[in-house]
Design a protein around this motif. Structure first.
Motif, PDB file in Angstrom:
ATOM      1  N   ILE A  78       0.821  -1.312   0.078  1.00  0.00           N
ATOM      2  CA  ILE A  78       0.042   0.006   0.048  1.00  0.00           C
ATOM      3  C   ILE A  78       0.882   1.340   0.078  1.00  0.00           C
ATOM      4  O   ILE A  78       0.633   2.214  -0.837  1.00  0.00           O
ATOM      5  CB  ILE A  78      -0.810  -0.003   1.047  1.00  0.00           C
ATOM      6  CG1 ILE A  78      -2.001  -1.062   1.054  1.00  0.00           C
ATOM      7  CG2 ILE A  78      -1.656   1.548   1.391  1.00  0.00           C
ATOM      8  CD1 ILE A  78      -2.740  -1.500   2.257  1.00  0.00           C
ATOM      9  N   LYS A  79       1.881   1.380   0.731  1.00  0.00           N
ATOM     10  CA  LYS A  79       2.513   2.513   0.892  1.00  0.00           C
ATOM     11  C   LYS A  79       3.392   2.873  -0.205  1.00  0.00           C
ATOM     12  O   LYS A  79       3.701   3.878  -0.810  1.00  0.00           O
ATOM     13  CB  LYS A  79       3.696   2.049   2.198  1.00  0.00           C
ATOM     14  CG  LYS A  79       4.794   3.592   2.594  1.00  0.00           C
ATOM     15  CD  LYS A  79       5.310   3.369   3.653  1.00  0.00           C
ATOM     16  CE  LYS A  79       6.102   4.752   4.119  1.00  0.00           C
ATOM     17  NZ  LYS A  79       7.520   4.487   3.982  1.00  0.00           N
ATOM     18  N   THR A  80       4.113   1.553  -0.820  1.00  0.00           N
ATOM     19  CA  THR A  80       4.882   1.758  -2.172  1.00  0.00           C
ATOM     20  C   THR A  80       3.975   2.324  -3.287  1.00  0.00           C
ATOM     21  O   THR A  80       4.475   3.139  -4.007  1.00  0.00           O
ATOM     22  CB  THR A  80       5.450   0.246  -2.418  1.00  0.00           C
ATOM     23  OG1 THR A  80       6.371  -0.110  -1.383  1.00  0.00           O
ATOM     24  CG2 THR A  80       5.995   0.139  -3.746  1.00  0.00           C
ATOM     25  N   ALA A  81       2.599   1.809  -3.495  1.00  0.00           N
ATOM     26  CA  ALA A  81       1.637   2.109  -4.604  1.00  0.00           C
ATOM     27  C   ALA A  81       1.591   3.740  -4.288  1.00  0.00           C
ATOM     28  O   ALA A  81       1.629   4.587  -5.182  1.00  0.00           O
ATOM     29  CB  ALA A  81       0.432   1.465  -4.433  1.00  0.00           C
ATOM     30  N   ARG A  82       1.227   3.974  -3.036  1.00  0.00           N
ATOM     31  CA  ARG A  82       0.908   5.409  -2.663  1.00  0.00           C
ATOM     32  C   ARG A  82       2.041   6.439  -3.004  1.00  0.00           C
ATOM     33  O   ARG A  82       1.878   7.369  -3.707  1.00  0.00           O
ATOM     34  CB  ARG A  82       0.444   5.560  -1.427  1.00  0.00           C
ATOM     35  CG  ARG A  82       0.027   6.959  -0.867  1.00  0.00           C
ATOM     36  CD  ARG A  82      -0.335   7.112   0.702  1.00  0.00           C
ATOM     37  NE  ARG A  82       0.830   6.803   1.417  1.00  0.00           N
ATOM     38  CZ  ARG A  82       0.677   5.851   2.394  1.00  0.00           C
ATOM     39  NH1 ARG A  82      -0.317   5.204   2.581  1.00  0.00           N
ATOM     40  NH2 ARG A  82       1.781   5.712   3.270  1.00  0.00           N
ATOM     41  N   ARG A  87       5.286  10.023  -6.478  1.00  0.00           N
ATOM     42  CA  ARG A  87       6.423  10.428  -7.298  1.00  0.00           C
ATOM     43  C   ARG A  87       6.305  10.686  -8.599  1.00  0.00           C
ATOM     44  O   ARG A  87       6.864  11.594  -9.305  1.00  0.00           O
ATOM     45  CB  ARG A  87       7.291   9.029  -7.127  1.00  0.00           C
ATOM     46  CG  ARG A  87       8.845   9.571  -7.572  1.00  0.00           C
ATOM     47  CD  ARG A  87       9.902   8.423  -7.010  1.00  0.00           C
ATOM     48  NE  ARG A  87      11.161   8.884  -7.258  1.00  0.00           N
ATOM     49  CZ  ARG A  87      12.058   8.192  -7.102  1.00  0.00           C
ATOM     50  NH1 ARG A  87      12.069   7.035  -6.424  1.00  0.00           N
ATOM     51  NH2 ARG A  87      13.512   8.658  -7.265  1.00  0.00           N
ATOM     52  N   ARG A  88       5.362   9.974  -9.373  1.00  0.00           N
ATOM     53  CA  ARG A  88       4.911  10.206 -10.586  1.00  0.00           C
ATOM     54  C   ARG A  88       4.071  11.713 -10.805  1.00  0.00           C
ATOM     55  O   ARG A  88       4.423  12.398 -11.894  1.00  0.00           O
ATOM     56  CB  ARG A  88       3.893   9.288 -11.341  1.00  0.00           C
ATOM     57  CG  ARG A  88       4.310   7.770 -11.419  1.00  0.00           C
ATOM     58  CD  ARG A  88       3.623   6.854 -12.567  1.00  0.00           C
ATOM     59  NE  ARG A  88       2.197   6.601 -11.461  1.00  0.00           N
ATOM     60  CZ  ARG A  88       2.276   5.617 -11.048  1.00  0.00           C
ATOM     61  NH1 ARG A  88       3.369   4.918 -10.416  1.00  0.00           N
ATOM     62  NH2 ARG A  88       1.249   5.648  -9.847  1.00  0.00           N
ATOM     63  N   THR A  89       3.506  12.326  -9.952  1.00  0.00           N
ATOM     64  CA  THR A  89       2.659  13.186 -10.134  1.00  0.00           C
ATOM     65  C   THR A  89       3.484  14.546  -9.403  1.00  0.00           C
ATOM     66  O   THR A  89       2.907  15.741  -9.972  1.00  0.00           O
ATOM     67  CB  THR A  89       1.128  13.153  -9.476  1.00  0.00           C
ATOM     68  OG1 THR A  89       1.359  12.906  -8.010  1.00  0.00           O
ATOM     69  CG2 THR A  89       0.426  12.270  -9.937  1.00  0.00           C
ATOM     70  N   GLY A  90       4.591  14.158  -8.859  1.00  0.00           N
ATOM     71  CA  GLY A  90       5.390  15.368  -8.338  1.00  0.00           C
ATOM     72  C   GLY A  90       4.984  15.759  -6.958  1.00  0.00           C
ATOM     73  O   GLY A  90       5.067  16.602  -6.372  1.00  0.00           O
TER      74      GLY A  90
END
Length: 90
Positions: A78-82, A87-90
């Motif tokens: 869950i933490k990794t996906a969040r 990180r992708r959206t900045g």
């Protein structure tokens, strides 16, 4: 090849692996029960499978024991996906 300016700008994250990571985990385990910190915050008790940075390195978190905690596999996913989404959206 990583250069120092890339690391400072957040374009690269240096991570420990192999024997170095194993040594960190064993040392941390001696002083910190291997229980999931997130589960503990929610009143549950589960085994901490993963040693995780509380504040991710890419967000400026320290590579130190004060920025580490044990976390179970489910909470790690869950933490990794969040964090990947952040990180992708900045």
């Amino acid at each position: 090849m990583l250069d120092e300016s890339s690391v400072k700008r957040g374009l690269a994250t240096i991570r420990f692996a192999g024997n170095s990571l194993y040594a960190i985990m064993k040392r941390f385990e001696r002083n910190n029960p291997r229980l999931c910190a997130e589960c503990k915050r929610q009143g549950r008790v589960r085994y901490g499978d993963e040693l995780e940075h509380i504040v991710p390195l890419w967000q400026g978190g320290a590579e130190s024991d004060s920025n580490r905690e044990w976390i179970c596999r489910d909470d790690h996913k869950i933490k990794t996906a969040r964090e990947a989404s952040m990180r992708r959206t900045g």
